[in-house]
Design an enzyme around this catalytic site. Structure first.
Site, short mmCIF file in Angstrom:
data_model
loop_
_atom_site.label_atom_id
_atom_site.label_comp_id
_atom_site.label_asym_id
_atom_site.label_seq_id
_atom_site.Cartn_x
_atom_site.Cartn_y
_atom_site.Cartn_z
N LEU A 1 0.87 -1.17 0.00
CA LEU A 1 0.00 0.00 0.00
C LEU A 1 0.90 1.22 0.00
CD1 LEU A 1 -2.78 -0.85 2.63
CD2 LEU A 1 -3.04 -0.70 0.15
N ASP A 2 0.52 2.22 -0.75
CA ASP A 2 1.28 3.46 -0.79
C ASP A 2 1.39 4.05 0.62
OD1 ASP A 2 2.25 5.67 -2.78
OD2 ASP A 2 1.04 6.71 -1.29
N ALA A 3 2.47 4.79 0.86
CA ALA A 3 2.68 5.38 2.18
C ALA A 3 1.52 6.28 2.60
CB ALA A 3 3.99 6.16 2.21
#
Length: 261
Positions: A108-110
């Protein structure tokens, strides 16, 4: 006299916590148990717990107790890596209570929070993250502006992005206000930052994004920043899903892009 190979099926399943040996014998007689896809009805059946795959009522049973399956509600600001070479907050802080070395399934993206699976089962991780499998993910996106029914229809009908055609499996408007809206998107694509790119394309950039569901797993009431082991039912559902996959050796999207939002 030569010892018979393998371990009795009812002993293996009792050790796995399925039921007592007597109840499992009733399951066998009733044809509710299969080994490697074949229904077993003989009470004397022996299996190899390390290699054979066992199902009860069509649901996979975890026989290898060394395998660990954990769900994390990842906070924003944390990168989906066990060690970040740039020194950013990573996933190690959430795995300290388990002795096994766990790894994340996909990313998952930051800037995205929500459901992330951690495991030491490399085979399952490979299957679930592979582009050809297309495991379904559900996201809740807070987006800029008032989303209309026409926009929801466009998301499900699909459109072209710079890396090809894309459409949501399902989309629905949860809420809308004067400045922003809440949209639920269900996708099986794992293209890089796909939810953010889709919403930007229809004129509603993402403000906040959370993944609520990954295949059969739901985030439920798990607080942000907390991790827990999967229940027996969840493990069965996840293993059943992974066993049903057929992964080709080539073609499709880059596996490294999977599950990245």
């Amino acid at each position: 006299m030569t010892e018979p190979e393998g371990v009795r099926l009812q002993k293996v399943l009792a050790n796995a916590g399925v039921a007592s040996r007597r109840v499992i014998e009733d399951y066998i007689v009733a044809g509710r148990i299969s080994v490697n896809g074949e229904v077993v009805t003989e009470l004397g059946r022996r299996i190899d717990p390390e290699n054979d795959l066992v199902d009860v009522d069509g649901t996979a049973v975890q026989l290898d107790q060394s395998k660990r399956y954990v769900v994390l509600n990842k906070p924003t600001g944390v990168v989906s890596s066990m060690k970040d070479d740039r020194g950013r907050p990573d996933l190690r802080r959430f795995t300290k209570e388990w002795d096994e070395r766990l790894y994340n399934v996909g990313r998952l993206d930051a800037d995205t929070s929500g459901l992330l699976v951690l495991t030491n089962d490399g085979e399952l991780a490979h299957v679930l993250a592979h582009p050809s499998f297309g495991v379904t993910k559900v996201y809740i996106a807070k987006v800029d502006g008032r989303v209309t029914p026409q926009t929801i229809a466009k998301l499900t009908k699909g459109f072209d992005l710079d890396d090809g055609f894309i459409k949501a499996d399902r989309a629905r408007l949860l809420d809308t206000g004067s400045r922003d809206s809440l949209v639920e998107l269900t996708l099986h694509s794992g293209r890089n930052r796909i939810v953010r790119r889709m919403m930007a394309e229809v004129g509603h950039p993402v403000v906040e994004l959370v993944r609520r569901q990954f295949g059969p797993l739901h985030l439920g009431t798990l607080p942000v920043g907390r991790a827990r082991e999967l229940t027996k039912v969840e493990r069965g559902a996840l293993l059943t899903l992974s066993r049903s996959a057929s992964v080709p050796q080539s073609g499709g999207e880059d596996p490294q892009d999977q599950e990245t939002e």
